[in-house]
Design a protein around this motif. Structure first.
Motif, mmCIF file in Angstrom:
data_model
loop_
_atom_site.group_PDB
_atom_site.id
_atom_site.type_symbol
_atom_site.label_atom_id
_atom_site.label_comp_id
_atom_site.label_asym_id
_atom_site.label_seq_id
_atom_site.Cartn_x
_atom_site.Cartn_y
_atom_site.Cartn_z
ATOM 1 N N PHE A 32 0.856 -1.194 0.000
ATOM 2 C CA PHE A 32 0.000 0.000 0.000
ATOM 3 C C PHE A 32 0.886 1.235 0.000
ATOM 4 C CE2 PHE A 32 -2.509 -3.429 1.763
ATOM 5 C CZ PHE A 32 -3.625 -3.366 0.933
ATOM 6 N N GLU A 33 0.800 2.016 -1.060
ATOM 7 C CA GLU A 33 1.651 3.198 -1.245
ATOM 8 C C GLU A 33 0.754 4.441 -1.294
ATOM 9 O OE1 GLU A 33 4.837 4.450 -1.513
ATOM 10 O OE2 GLU A 33 3.811 6.324 -2.017
ATOM 11 N N ALA A 34 1.073 5.417 -0.431
ATOM 12 C CA ALA A 34 0.222 6.606 -0.322
ATOM 13 C C ALA A 34 0.213 7.440 -1.617
ATOM 14 C CB ALA A 34 0.690 7.461 0.854
ATOM 15 N N ALA A 35 1.356 7.557 -2.279
ATOM 16 C CA ALA A 35 1.434 8.436 -3.458
ATOM 17 C C ALA A 35 0.761 7.791 -4.676
ATOM 18 C CB ALA A 35 2.895 8.742 -3.778
ATOM 19 N N GLU A 36 0.397 8.665 -5.629
ATOM 20 C CA GLU A 36 -0.268 8.148 -6.833
ATOM 21 C C GLU A 36 0.725 7.546 -7.818
ATOM 22 O OE1 GLU A 36 -2.572 11.289 -8.490
ATOM 23 O OE2 GLU A 36 -3.888 11.369 -6.732
ATOM 24 N N SER A 41 11.762 12.578 -7.710
ATOM 25 C CA SER A 41 12.698 13.661 -7.365
ATOM 26 C C SER A 41 14.051 13.043 -6.981
ATOM 27 C CB SER A 41 12.130 14.528 -6.249
ATOM 28 O OG SER A 41 12.040 13.787 -5.073
ATOM 29 N N PRO A 42 15.151 13.825 -7.199
ATOM 30 C CA PRO A 42 16.480 13.255 -6.968
ATOM 31 C C PRO A 42 16.684 12.888 -5.504
ATOM 32 C CG PRO A 42 16.631 15.392 -8.068
ATOM 33 C CD PRO A 42 15.212 15.212 -7.654
ATOM 34 N N ARG A 43 16.929 11.642 -5.237
ATOM 35 C CA ARG A 43 17.247 11.185 -3.877
ATOM 36 C C ARG A 43 18.443 10.244 -4.001
ATOM 37 N NH1 ARG A 43 11.517 9.858 -1.133
ATOM 38 N NH2 ARG A 43 12.810 9.603 0.723
ATOM 39 N N SER A 168 7.462 7.569 9.010
ATOM 40 C CA SER A 168 6.654 6.358 9.127
ATOM 41 C C SER A 168 5.422 6.429 10.029
ATOM 42 C CB SER A 168 7.568 5.231 9.630
ATOM 43 O OG SER A 168 6.806 4.085 9.908
ATOM 44 N N ALA A 169 4.257 6.250 9.415
ATOM 45 C CA ALA A 169 3.011 6.168 10.186
ATOM 46 C C ALA A 169 2.990 4.881 11.001
ATOM 47 C CB ALA A 169 1.820 6.212 9.224
ATOM 48 N N VAL A 170 3.606 3.827 10.471
ATOM 49 C CA VAL A 170 3.634 2.541 11.193
ATOM 50 C C VAL A 170 4.452 2.702 12.478
ATOM 51 C CG1 VAL A 170 4.420 0.146 11.068
ATOM 52 C CG2 VAL A 170 3.330 1.204 9.072
HETATM 53 C C1 LIG Z 1 14.556 14.751 -0.061
HETATM 54 C C2 LIG Z 1 15.461 13.581 0.137
HETATM 55 C C3 LIG Z 1 16.673 13.533 -0.525
HETATM 56 C C4 LIG Z 1 17.515 12.448 -0.333
HETATM 57 N N1 LIG Z 1 18.714 12.437 -0.975
HETATM 58 C C5 LIG Z 1 19.536 11.394 -0.783
HETATM 59 C C6 LIG Z 1 20.796 11.339 -1.426
HETATM 60 O O1 LIG Z 1 21.172 12.271 -2.153
HETATM 61 N N2 LIG Z 1 21.580 10.259 -1.217
HETATM 62 C C7 LIG Z 1 21.206 9.244 -0.379
HETATM 63 O O2 LIG Z 1 21.962 8.270 -0.207
HETATM 64 N N3 LIG Z 1 20.011 9.258 0.227
HETATM 65 C C8 LIG Z 1 19.192 10.307 0.047
HETATM 66 N N4 LIG Z 1 17.996 10.324 0.688
HETATM 67 C C9 LIG Z 1 17.619 9.173 1.505
HETATM 68 C C10 LIG Z 1 17.039 8.050 0.613
HETATM 69 O O3 LIG Z 1 16.209 8.619 -0.352
HETATM 70 C C11 LIG Z 1 16.321 7.047 1.494
HETATM 71 O O4 LIG Z 1 17.283 6.388 2.287
HETATM 72 C C12 LIG Z 1 15.491 6.035 0.708
HETATM 73 O O5 LIG Z 1 14.470 6.667 0.000
HETATM 74 C C13 LIG Z 1 14.876 5.004 1.661
HETATM 75 O O6 LIG Z 1 13.950 4.215 0.978
HETATM 76 P P1 LIG Z 1 12.623 3.747 1.705
HETATM 77 O O7 LIG Z 1 11.918 2.877 0.712
HETATM 78 O O8 LIG Z 1 12.942 3.228 3.053
HETATM 79 O O9 LIG Z 1 11.805 5.082 1.975
HETATM 80 P P2 LIG Z 1 11.122 6.076 0.927
HETATM 81 O O10 LIG Z 1 11.878 6.109 -0.329
HETATM 82 O O11 LIG Z 1 10.897 7.344 1.666
HETATM 83 O O12 LIG Z 1 9.748 5.379 0.615
HETATM 84 C C14 LIG Z 1 8.695 5.371 1.540
HETATM 85 C C15 LIG Z 1 7.405 5.297 0.746
HETATM 86 O O13 LIG Z 1 6.332 5.183 1.680
HETATM 87 C C16 LIG Z 1 5.269 6.008 1.247
HETATM 88 N N5 LIG Z 1 4.467 6.321 2.430
HETATM 89 C C17 LIG Z 1 4.724 7.209 3.417
HETATM 90 N N6 LIG Z 1 3.767 7.169 4.339
HETATM 91 C C18 LIG Z 1 2.877 6.235 3.936
HETATM 92 C C19 LIG Z 1 1.670 5.734 4.473
HETATM 93 N N7 LIG Z 1 1.182 6.187 5.634
HETATM 94 N N8 LIG Z 1 0.997 4.767 3.798
HETATM 95 C C20 LIG Z 1 1.488 4.280 2.620
HETATM 96 N N9 LIG Z 1 2.621 4.732 2.057
HETATM 97 C C21 LIG Z 1 3.317 5.690 2.721
HETATM 98 C C22 LIG Z 1 5.949 7.199 0.614
HETATM 99 O O14 LIG Z 1 5.077 7.851 -0.302
HETATM 100 C C23 LIG Z 1 7.143 6.556 -0.057
HETATM 101 O O15 LIG Z 1 6.864 6.184 -1.381
HETATM 102 C C24 LIG Z 1 17.142 11.397 0.528
HETATM 103 C C25 LIG Z 1 15.923 11.459 1.179
HETATM 104 C C26 LIG Z 1 15.088 12.527 1.006
HETATM 105 C C27 LIG Z 1 13.764 12.572 1.750
#
Ligand SMILES: Cc1cc2nc3c(=O)[nH]c(=O)nc-3n(C[C@H](O)[C@H](O)[C@H](O)COP(=O)(O)OP(=O)(O)OC[C@H]3O[C@@H](n4cnc5c(N)ncnc54)[C@H](O)[C@@H]3O)c2cc1C
Length: 406
Positions: A32-36, A41-43, A168-170
């Motif tokens: 379940f993913e909140a976004a559409e 965006s660059p991460r 994280s909401a969880v």
């Molecule tokens: C703005 C930004 C820039 C970054 N830049 C870098 C970088 O340059 N280099 C680097 O190494 N790391 C960077 N990071 C960190 C890196 O992006 C994260 O470590 C990585 O995204 C972790 O992946 P994840 O799947 O755990 O979390 P995320 O990628 O954050 O994914 C979480 C997902 O959960 C979804 N979600 C949130 N709440 C809910 C909910 N209640 N119900 C359902 N879905 C939900 C979100 O929409 C998202 O798609 C950056 C992070 C951010 C926020």
């Protein structure tokens, strides 16, 4: 397999790799993913050798290399003098791993690739525009309340993985403390088509130490593979978004970093807060935290996403073993026992040290850092040991040695 599906909150790279790894082992998953749509965006973009090994194990390595850029080396520079201090080459790891290099592959490409692959599994579903708003855990299952355009529904499963990012909401629903701190400054990422390799001799991953304003440079493939550079800088505490992001400020910052004729072509700007935090526990009953929901860190060294993907692979190995009846359920406790200390030792400590090294102001300490890097790079044994640690191979080998059955 008849067991109720595993529910995954969050369809970022960690949630989707979790889903794919479980689906491939015959376990039903519901994401379940909140976004559409996938966030483009660059991460994160850096995938280290230890992570490449794992992506190979789930059949993604060929596509990840094809959609990214191979970066064998990285460099440390002294920004004020423009001198390169040391260069490290992953080729020295050729006897340690099948992947003696890093792949720069933007995280949204990995997420999209997982979604494509999950379509092949009848036991897997990815629900976009579906936000998890409440969590329940009992002795024999876990349930979430999901809010979507259709309204709210309660969905039950055997386990829940909270892969729903730093906010994280969880984690919040379970009242799990997220211990650590937030830096007073924010990080600015400027994406440009200017070629810093051709014009400045920078490696695809280059770190610039500077007592006034450190910087990082990374090359990524971009959507068409033609290549884009991301330049990362700290901002000053208290600077407003406009102070930092207005086009003249952006241009001045880049010209100060590397003066050139004509304006820089800016493709994207990104300004974000940076934290060092670790959840006090990664498991509560049948609910597990993975990726940014469990730990966040500054991006210098590119370790956070990698560690999150390692969480996903470790957790899914344990969970699949338990669900197939090959392991006792008590084995699931190993996840928190192993992954939490690894995050603290390898990711929190290294990223904090990496930031300190780049921003050091004391001249003698700066020179000592440079001497350390030069000497480490010059000796093959220390060069290899340094890369084993920075590439997270050491953490993965240590994990396997401590727990041969995952
Ligand atoms: C703005 C930004 C820039 C970054 N830049 C870098 C970088 O340059 N280099 C680097 O190494 N790391 C960077 N990071 C960190 C890196 O992006 C994260 O470590 C990585 O995204 C972790 O992946 P994840 O799947 O755990 O979390 P995320 O990628 O954050 O994914 C979480 C997902 O959960 C979804 N979600 C949130 N709440 C809910 C909910 N209640 N119900 C359902 N879905 C939900 C979100 O929409 C998202 O798609 C950056 C992070 C951010 C926020």
């Amino acid at each position: 397999m008849k067991a109720a599906p595993v529910i995954i909150a969050g369809g970022g790279p960690v949630g989707l790799v979790t889903a794919l790894a479980l689906a491939q082992q015959g376990i039903a998953v519901r994401v379940f993913e909140a976004a559409e749509r996938v966030n483009e965006s660059p991460r994160a973009s850096t995938l280290h050798p230890a992570t490449l090994e794992m992506l190979a194990s789930i059949g993604l390595i060929g596509e990840v290399i094809a959609r990214g850029l191979v970066a064998r080396t990285f460099q440390f520079w002294d920004r004020p003098t423009g001198r390169m201090i040391a260069e490290f080459d992953h080729a020295i790891l050729k006897d340690d791993t099948a992947f003696p290099f890093v792949v720069q592959c933007e995280q949204h490409k990995l997420a999209k690739l997982c979604i494509e692959r999950l379509r092949d599994y009848r036991n897997a579903e990815v629900n976009l525009a579906s936000e998890v708003v409440a969590v329940e855990s009992s002795n024999d299952g876990a349930a979430v309340t999901v809010k979507s355009a259709a309204g709210q529904a309660v969905v039950g499963g055997s386990y829940l993985v909270g892969a729903d990012g730093g906010r994280s909401a969880v984690r919040k629903a379970l009242n799990i403390d997220f211990q650590g701190y937030t830096f007073p400054e924010r990080f600015l990422v400027l994406t440009t088509s200017f070629d810093f390799a051709a014009e400045r001799g920078a490696a695809f991953r280059s770190y610039f130490s500077d007592p006034d304003e450190w910087a990082n440079l990374f090359k990524v493939a971009g959507e068409d593979g033609s290549g884009l550079w991301r330049a990362v800088f700290p901002t000053l505490p208290g600077q407003s978004d406009d102070d930092v992001l207005n086009p003249d400020a952006v241009e001045a910052r880049l010209q100060k970093f590397f003066p050139k004729a004509g304006r820089y072509k800016i493709v994207h700007t990104n300004l974000y807060s940076v934290h060092q935090r670790v959840a006090v526990k990664f498991q509560e009953g049948r609910v597990f935290l993975a990726g940014d929901s469990a730990h966040v860190n500054n991006p210098i060294g590119g370790l956070g996403l990698n560690c999150g993907l390692h969480d996903a692979m470790h957790l899914t190995a344990l969970m699949a073993g338990v669900m197939r009846g090959e392991r006792p359920e008590t084995d699931l406790a190993r996840y928190d026992e192993i992954r939490r200390p690894i995050n603290i030792e390898y990711v929190q400590q290294q990223t904090i040290a990496n930031k300190k090294r780049l921003e050091e102001k004391e001249p003698a300490a700066r020179e000592a850092n440079f001497e350390f890097l030069r000497k480490t790079a010059a000796d093959p044994a220390t060069h290899r040991a340094f890369l084993m640690r920075t590439s997270l191979l050491e953490s993965v080998r240590k994990q396997s040695a401590a727990a041969p059955r995952a």
